[in-house]
Design a protein around this motif. Structure first.
Motif: not given
Length: 464
Positions: A155-160, A186-190, A229-235, A237-245
């Motif tokens: 799965p994608i989670s292994d990559y992250w 950012i314009i979020m989609k599915q 940009h991928m890291c921002r999307l991961a934030m 999606k809560n795959m990594i800690p969302n510490t965005a300013y």
């Protein structure tokens, strides 16, 4: 085909291949040696021909005519061509080989028959694509960094998890940059999002891919860690800690950065030269119009001595430009630029002394020497000179501060010994580490003595 015919066919295949390709290697060596002898090549051709006729006749006596082509040209027959032979496991085991070699042949035929059986498992596997991750295996049989694939195995989670828990600083840098992407961009989609970057069109971002140049450049390498940009999307999606300013924090940081740049510009402005001063200094560089002088033999231009002369001139020009870059005194700029002008003129005269040949050589190789030097001088005066002046005077101020603070420590010690902590806490309460380093410097300079007593240092002044 009967069992007897099948057994004869197996024996014929083995005998033909074994005799023709393996047992007769000594005869082939003799044939090669014979072909090297004069007129020996004429004998080699009929020998090979009759040898082939012999084996063909021998096999024809064993193999039925309808199966003879399989033996004589096995490489031309595809695996489905032997399908008429019944190769089910029960019937193959019924053929009782008389020797160990014939048993191996039975195994080979069984393997060939199994290759013709359709792979029902692979046909039953789903063929739909999905953006998953696979791990590459290097030559040491070790798993390397994961790459995006169309397999459902990982799965994608292994990559992250792989990259987020790695000790590589590159992914950490991207995560830090991702914090500064404004939510307004950012314009979020599915399962993806659009992020407006420096390009005119927004980047299409998923958890396994991004259209930005940073990720596309590394996508198929071992360094395919996520971009910012991928890291921002991961934030998101809560795959990594969302510490965005937050937008307010980003705005405040931008304002602070602008204030720092303005302060930097204010400091440098006091060392900048005026445009009139820069024009005055640049105009010193002026190419003279010289006439070729038929004074020396043009052929000597291609000698080693002439090359050494040109190298010395070029080295002097480089040294003068380097000296100009390191100059912090505006009064010393003029003499350096005048030396540059003199050196350029001397360099041109060196070629024109060899007549028209020398003039053509100079115009071909060094016609832009004066123009290039003038551009270098302007760049140095506008960019390097203010920065050099700032660094020089800041260094002077720092050295003056060190001298002043060292004097404070010496005066605090006096004629009697005093604990180092007392001097540090009393005179440098906000920069104790700095004060302790000053005490070490004074000890190295031989002005004080530091003695450790009961887990603390005691300072004594040295009088000369």
């Amino acid at each position: 085909m009967t069992e007897e015919e099948q057994t004869k066919l197996l024996k014929a295949i083995y005998q033909f291949n074994h005799k023709w390709y393996y047992k007769n290697w000594i005869q082939y060596i003799l044939l090669v040696i014979l072909s090297c002898i004069p007129l020996g090549a004429i004998l080699v051709i009929p020998i090979i021909f009759f040898k082939w006729r012999y084996y063909k006749k021998h096999i024809s006596s064993i193999v039925p005519p309808e199966h003879l082509q399989i033996v004589l040209s096995p490489h031309k027959i595809e695996s489905p061509a032997i399908s008429p032979i019944d190769t089910t496991p029960t019937e193959i085991t019924d053929v009782t080989p008389s020797t160990k070699t014939e048993k191996n042949i039975t195994d080979i035929i069984a393997n060939k028959a199994s290759d013709a059986i359709p792979n029902k498992i692979s046909e039953a596997m789903p063929q739909e694509n999905s953006s998953d991750i696979q791990y590459d295996i290097n030559e040491n049989n070790e798993a390397t960094s994961p790459t995006v694939s169309t397999s459902k195995a990982d799965p994608i989670s292994d990559y992250w998890n792989y990259w987020y828990n790695s000790d590589k600083n590159d992914i950490n840098t991207r995560i830090e940059r991702a914090k500064w992407i404004s939510p307004n961009a950012i314009i979020m989609k599915q399962d993806m999002c659009l992020i407006q970057g420096t390009a005119s069109t927004p980047y299409e971002v998923t958890l396994s891919n991004c259209t930005c140049p940073d990720f596309q450049r590394r996508k198929y390498t071992d360094y395919n860690y996520p971009c910012k940009h991928m890291c921002r999307l991961a934030m998101e999606k809560n795959m990594i800690p969302n510490t965005a300013y937050t937008p307010e924090e980003i705005t405040n940081a931008e304002i602070e950065l602008l204030e720092m740049e303005a302060e930097e510009e204010r400091i440098l402005s006091q060392y900048k030269l005026t445009d009139d001063k820069i024009s005055e200094l640049i105009n010193i560089i002026n190419e003279p119009n010289l006439l070729p002088i038929e004074d020396k033999n043009p052929d000597s231009m291609y000698s080693t001595a002439f090359d050494r002369k040109t190298d010395r001139h070029m080295e002097k020009l480089d040294n003068l430009l380097e000296k100009l870059e390191q100059q912090h005194d505006s009064k010393k700029l003029l003499p350096i630029i005048e030396k540059l002008q003199s050196e350029l003129v001397s360099f041109k005269k060196l070629f024109y002394e060899y007549g028209h040949d020398g003039a053509n050589e100079y115009d071909c190789l060094y016609s832009a020497a004066f123009t290039t030097t003038k551009e270098d001088i302007e760049r140095i005066l506008r960019e390097d000179f203010p920065q050099t002046c700032r660094e020089y005077y800041e260094e002077l101020a720092y050295l003056e501060k060190l001298k002043k603070d060292k004097k404070i420590i010496l005066n605090a010690i006096g004629s009697d010994s005093i604990p180092q902590a007392t001097v540090v806490n009393e005179h440098f309460p906000d920069c104790k580490s700095y004060a302790r380093s000053l005490c070490k410097d004074l000890e190295k300079e031989g002005k004080i003595i530091r003695v450790k007593e009961n887990n603390r240092y005691v300072l004594s002044r040295v009088y000369k």
